[in-house]
Design a protein around this motif. Structure first.
Motif, PDB file in Angstrom:
ATOM      1  N   ASP A   1      41.170  38.407  47.805  1.00  0.00           N
ATOM      2  CA  ASP A   1      40.255  37.211  48.315  1.00  0.00           C
ATOM      3  C   ASP A   1      40.752  36.419  49.380  1.00  0.00           C
ATOM      4  O   ASP A   1      41.880  36.298  49.507  1.00  0.00           O
ATOM      5  N   GLN A   2      39.802  35.508  49.965  1.00  0.00           N
ATOM      6  CA  GLN A   2      40.177  34.661  51.061  1.00  0.00           C
ATOM      7  C   GLN A   2      41.238  33.669  50.551  1.00  0.00           C
ATOM      8  O   GLN A   2      42.189  33.264  51.418  1.00  0.00           O
ATOM      9  N   VAL A   3      41.069  32.912  49.414  1.00  0.00           N
ATOM     10  CA  VAL A   3      41.671  31.805  48.897  1.00  0.00           C
ATOM     11  C   VAL A   3      43.217  32.362  48.625  1.00  0.00           C
ATOM     12  O   VAL A   3      44.154  31.900  49.067  1.00  0.00           O
ATOM     13  N   THR A   4      43.286  33.388  48.005  1.00  0.00           N
ATOM     14  CA  THR A   4      44.613  33.859  47.615  1.00  0.00           C
ATOM     15  C   THR A   4      45.199  34.408  48.904  1.00  0.00           C
ATOM     16  O   THR A   4      46.509  34.198  49.100  1.00  0.00           O
TER      17      THR A   4
ATOM     18  N   ALA B   1      42.584  29.314  38.084  1.00  0.00           N
ATOM     19  CA  ALA B   1      42.324  29.478  39.574  1.00  0.00           C
ATOM     20  C   ALA B   1      42.822  28.225  40.193  1.00  0.00           C
ATOM     21  O   ALA B   1      42.798  27.148  39.456  1.00  0.00           O
TER      22      ALA B   1
ATOM     23  N   ASN C   1      41.541  26.274  42.530  1.00  0.00           N
ATOM     24  CA  ASN C   1      40.585  25.311  42.696  1.00  0.00           C
ATOM     25  C   ASN C   1      40.611  24.169  41.670  1.00  0.00           C
ATOM     26  O   ASN C   1      40.206  23.095  41.863  1.00  0.00           O
TER      27      ASN C   1
ATOM     28  N   ASP D   1      34.835  24.220  45.723  1.00  0.00           N
ATOM     29  CA  ASP D   1      34.519  25.404  45.860  1.00  0.00           C
ATOM     30  C   ASP D   1      35.370  26.242  46.834  1.00  0.00           C
ATOM     31  O   ASP D   1      35.838  25.611  47.810  1.00  0.00           O
ATOM     32  N   ASP D   2      35.255  27.792  46.912  1.00  0.00           N
ATOM     33  CA  ASP D   2      35.959  28.513  47.876  1.00  0.00           C
ATOM     34  C   ASP D   2      35.756  28.066  49.386  1.00  0.00           C
ATOM     35  O   ASP D   2      36.924  27.899  50.025  1.00  0.00           O
ATOM     36  N   ALA D   3      34.768  27.839  49.559  1.00  0.00           N
ATOM     37  CA  ALA D   3      34.567  27.617  51.102  1.00  0.00           C
ATOM     38  C   ALA D   3      35.135  26.407  51.731  1.00  0.00           C
ATOM     39  O   ALA D   3      35.785  26.137  52.666  1.00  0.00           O
TER      40      ALA D   3
ATOM     41  N   LEU E   1      37.446  24.883  50.085  1.00  0.00           N
ATOM     42  CA  LEU E   1      39.013  24.912  50.035  1.00  0.00           C
ATOM     43  C   LEU E   1      39.586  25.773  51.019  1.00  0.00           C
ATOM     44  O   LEU E   1      40.673  25.234  51.629  1.00  0.00           O
ATOM     45  N   ILE E   2      39.014  26.945  51.433  1.00  0.00           N
ATOM     46  CA  ILE E   2      39.557  27.818  52.638  1.00  0.00           C
ATOM     47  C   ILE E   2      39.499  26.815  53.755  1.00  0.00           C
ATOM     48  O   ILE E   2      40.376  26.967  54.639  1.00  0.00           O
TER      49      ILE E   2
ATOM     50  N   THR F   1      49.362  22.174  50.262  1.00  0.00           N
ATOM     51  CA  THR F   1      48.114  22.243  49.416  1.00  0.00           C
ATOM     52  C   THR F   1      47.753  20.741  49.159  1.00  0.00           C
ATOM     53  O   THR F   1      46.618  20.572  48.962  1.00  0.00           O
TER      54      THR F   1
END
Length: 287
Positions: A2-5, A80, A82, A93-95, A97-98, A119
């Motif tokens: 996934d994008q975060v990883t 996670a 997050n 949320d992922d968006a 965070l990315i 981070t």
């Protein structure tokens, strides 16, 4: 993947070959990001070896029981990434965070930087973008040269119990390690200190006195204990008879007392009924 990883893996690859604890990389990146640390909500900074997470969780629960918007930064995460960044009551949320990680990656421009530094910069960027009543900012490693130690004027600084911890980076004696933790203390900002070994307490007391940071030590200025299935908290303002904290363990009476004292010193402690609701709703998974 996934994008975060994917982005976290790219950032991990920028890690210096050897860790030299320093604020130089962090300050360079924050300057490139427009100094988000200057736009944060009022902040309580938390260091220590044991009990940082629980003390922070108690503060968050009490403040949220009072209806306040609370940002929280903790580490490490359980499942996670997050989980490390809570924005006004919700995990990032992922968006978002990315977006923050991408901004940090671009601003850093491929320079060496530790994973925790980059981070943490992303977290500060997120906290600066969203209004909140308070930020609870937990130290990652040590204090004096930790990536979170970019706050000039916290509402309060908190040092939970200090013990032997990351000796390779923080020093080989308890006094050395306590001096690193005490590096988060700031001139004029009240400092709330848990029960400490004598060597550690003496060092923290010296640092606080040199800075003019008013010191509230557990067992001297305030105390908390369990009695008849209740939590009793006492300081110069009086005594509070409270529900036993939801978190299990005798040590949680100390952590809850630390949280209450920190909020008192920061001028953010609500009424006893609200404090009690917080103690009953506190959540800190896996601890």
């Amino acid at each position: 993947m996934d994008q975060v990883t994917a982005i976290l893996d790219r950032l991990l690859a920028l890690h210096p070959r050897e860790i030299d604890l320093s604020l130089g990389r962090m300050e360079r990146l924050l300057d490139a990001l427009g100094r988000p640390q200057d736009r944060l909500p009022p902040t309580i900074h938390i260091a220590g070896t044991n009990g940082k997470g629980s003390t922070t969780a108690f503060m968050r629960a009490i403040l949220e029981a009072a209806g306040l918007r609370v940002h929280v930064y903790t580490s490490p995460h359980l499942v996670a990434f997050n989980e490390r960044i809570r924005i006004a009551g919700r995990l990032v949320d992922d968006a978002r965070l990315i977006s923050a990680l991408d901004a940090c990656e671009q601003a850093n421009a491929g320079a060496e930087i530790t994973f925790f530094e980059v981070t943490t910069a992303a977290a500060l960027l997120l906290f600066a973008e969203e209004p909140a009543d308070i930020l609870l900012l937990e130290v990652g490693l040590g204090g004096r040269l930790d990536a979170t130690n970019v706050i000039d004027a916290p509402l309060a600084s908190v040092i939970t119990p200090v013990s032997m911890d990351h000796e390779r980076y923080l020093g080989e004696t308890l006094a050395d390690i306590a001096a690193e933790k005490a590096g988060i203390l700031k001139a004029g900002a009240p400092a709330v200190i848990a029960p400490q070994p004598e060597d550690a307490h003496a060092v923290i007391e010296r640092v606080a006195a040199a800075l003019g940071a008013p010191l509230a030590s557990f067992g001297e200025v305030f105390q908390a204990w369990e009695e008849n299935g209740r939590l009793v908290y006492q300081d110069d303002e009086g005594l509070m008879d409270l529900p036993r904290p939801r978190l299990i363990g005798r040590h949680q009476a100390v952590n809850a007392g630390m949280a209450i004292a920190a909020l008192r010193q920061a001028g953010r402690l609500p009424d006893p009924d609200t404090v009690g609701r917080g103690l009953l709703t506190v959540d800190w998974p896996g601890r």
